[in-house]
Motif scaffolding. Structure first.
Motif, PDB file in Angstrom:
ATOM      1  N   ARG A  15      -5.030  -2.001   6.240  1.00  0.00           N
ATOM      2  CA  ARG A  15      -5.245  -3.418   6.563  1.00  0.00           C
ATOM      3  C   ARG A  15      -3.947  -4.063   7.054  1.00  0.00           C
ATOM      4  N   GLY A  16      -2.839  -3.695   6.447  1.00  0.00           N
ATOM      5  CA  GLY A  16      -1.568  -4.237   6.887  1.00  0.00           C
ATOM      6  C   GLY A  16      -1.204  -3.798   8.297  1.00  0.00           C
ATOM      7  N   ARG A  17      -1.561  -2.553   8.625  1.00  0.00           N
ATOM      8  CA  ARG A  17      -1.261  -2.037   9.960  1.00  0.00           C
ATOM      9  C   ARG A  17      -2.026  -2.797  11.032  1.00  0.00           C
ATOM     10  N   PHE A  18      -3.200  -3.294  10.686  1.00  0.00           N
ATOM     11  CA  PHE A  18      -4.031  -4.019  11.648  1.00  0.00           C
ATOM     12  C   PHE A  18      -4.019  -5.522  11.416  1.00  0.00           C
ATOM     13  N   GLU A  19      -3.017  -5.991  10.686  1.00  0.00           N
ATOM     14  CA  GLU A  19      -2.913  -7.425  10.430  1.00  0.00           C
ATOM     15  C   GLU A  19      -2.854  -8.197  11.746  1.00  0.00           C
ATOM     16  N   GLY A  20      -3.648  -9.274  11.814  1.00  0.00           N
ATOM     17  CA  GLY A  20      -3.677 -10.087  13.023  1.00  0.00           C
ATOM     18  C   GLY A  20      -4.759  -9.699  13.999  1.00  0.00           C
ATOM     19  N   GLU A  21      -5.377  -8.539  13.782  1.00  0.00           N
ATOM     20  CA  GLU A  21      -6.479  -8.108  14.638  1.00  0.00           C
ATOM     21  C   GLU A  21      -7.775  -8.786  14.184  1.00  0.00           C
TER      22      GLU A  21
ATOM     23  N   GLY B  97       0.778  -1.221   0.000  1.00  0.00           N
ATOM     24  CA  GLY B  97       0.000   0.000   0.000  1.00  0.00           C
ATOM     25  C   GLY B  97       0.812   1.275   0.000  1.00  0.00           C
ATOM     26  N   ASN B  98       0.091   2.398   0.118  1.00  0.00           N
ATOM     27  CA  ASN B  98       0.684   3.736   0.053  1.00  0.00           C
ATOM     28  C   ASN B  98       0.592   4.445   1.404  1.00  0.00           C
TER      29      ASN B  98
ATOM     30  N   LEU C 295      -2.839   6.640   5.260  1.00  0.00           N
ATOM     31  CA  LEU C 295      -2.628   5.318   4.698  1.00  0.00           C
ATOM     32  C   LEU C 295      -3.805   4.949   3.810  1.00  0.00           C
ATOM     33  N   ASP C 296      -3.532   4.304   2.684  1.00  0.00           N
ATOM     34  CA  ASP C 296      -4.630   3.836   1.863  1.00  0.00           C
ATOM     35  C   ASP C 296      -5.214   2.568   2.490  1.00  0.00           C
TER      36      ASP C 296
END
Length: 269
Positions: A136-142, A115-116, A130-131
């Motif tokens: 989604r990557g920042r909250f991966e695993g949530e 992402g950007n 964040l796009d």
């Protein structure tokens, strides 16, 4: 926003890897050369032709002297932009960043598959956008519900980080132009003169170094006008990449972020 900050810290290593993490360290002779050129720079100060304007044929100087003049010219510019692309540990990232000696900074990071991220730093305040993919990557695993909530509330929106947030501190460190230039300066030992080149229409001379794997790292220094460092490239080995400097002395447009479009870091040379 800590995870986004960690991602930028990793990118700062990537961006600088062509010089700051791969070039050989200085030897005794290089230390003496640095002491001499450093004294000359101090004596010449800000408007000295020896630091901001090529004086005589640049190619007649030693590679180390040319590198020192280039570093001094970039530092004396007060502001600049850097853009390029690099690959580290499989992550293919493009970046476009502008910053100045007052700590003002803005830019965009685009990582394939991740992402950007847009960011603005002004007066010590950090804003991130964040796009959806990066969110989604920042909250991966949530839990899925938390991820969707974050996407709905945060994706493609400017968010202000608290001054003591780890991510905010990492962004501010990354946008320290003096530290950025110094890390390159510390690794110019062992350079040798290469071929004449052209960067964005500007005549330049290449300086060639080797990284720890004996792979070439090439710096391109302007030979007309101020002897700016225009480009750094590493095309083989670990962490290949290229980044180009521009926007020398051009004000960094900052302030409260707009809701539409990424920050504009177009330098125009």
């Amino acid at each position: 926003m800590t995870r986004a900050g960690v991602r930028l810290t990793a990118l700062s290593v990537v961006v600088l890897s062509a010089c700051s993490t791969t070039a050989p360290g200085p030897g005794p002779g290089d230390q003496r050369d640095r002491a001499a050129t450093g004294s000359d720079r101090a004596a010449g100060s800000s408007a000295s032709p020896s630091t901001t304007q090529a004086e005589g044929p640049l190619t007649s100087l030693s590679a180390r002297a040319i590198a020192d003049r280039a570093i001094a010219a970039n530092r004396d510019a007060g502001s600049l932009s850097v853009r390029g692309r690099t690959v580290q540990e499989g992550a293919d990232t493009s970046f476009d960043i502008a910053f100045d000696i007052r700590g003002r900074c803005e830019g965009t990071l685009i990582t394939k598959g991740q992402g950007n991220v847009d960011f603005i730093i002004d007066n010590g305040t950090t804003h991130l956008r964040l796009d959806e993919q990066a969110t989604r990557g920042r909250f991966e695993g949530e839990p899925a519900t938390e991820v969707e909530r974050a996407v709905e509330q945060e994706a493609n929106r400017w968010l202000e980080l608290a001054a003591d947030d780890t991510g905010s501190e990492q962004f501010r460190d990354f946008c320290d132009i003096n530290a950025f230039i110094s890390r390159i300066e510390d690794r110019t030992a062992g350079a040798r003169k290469g071929e004449k080149t052209v960067v964005a229409g500007r005549p330049a001379l290449s300086l060639v170094m080797e990284d720890v794997d004996k792979k070439p790292v090439v710096l391109h220094v302007a030979t007309q006008g101020p002897p700016y460092l225009l480009k750094v490239e590493k095309t083989s080995g670990r962490s290949p990449g290229v980044f180009t400097f521009g926007g020398f002395g051009r004000p960094v447009p900052t302030g409260p972020p707009a809701d539409e479009g990424p920050p504009d870091t177009t330098d125009g040379g």
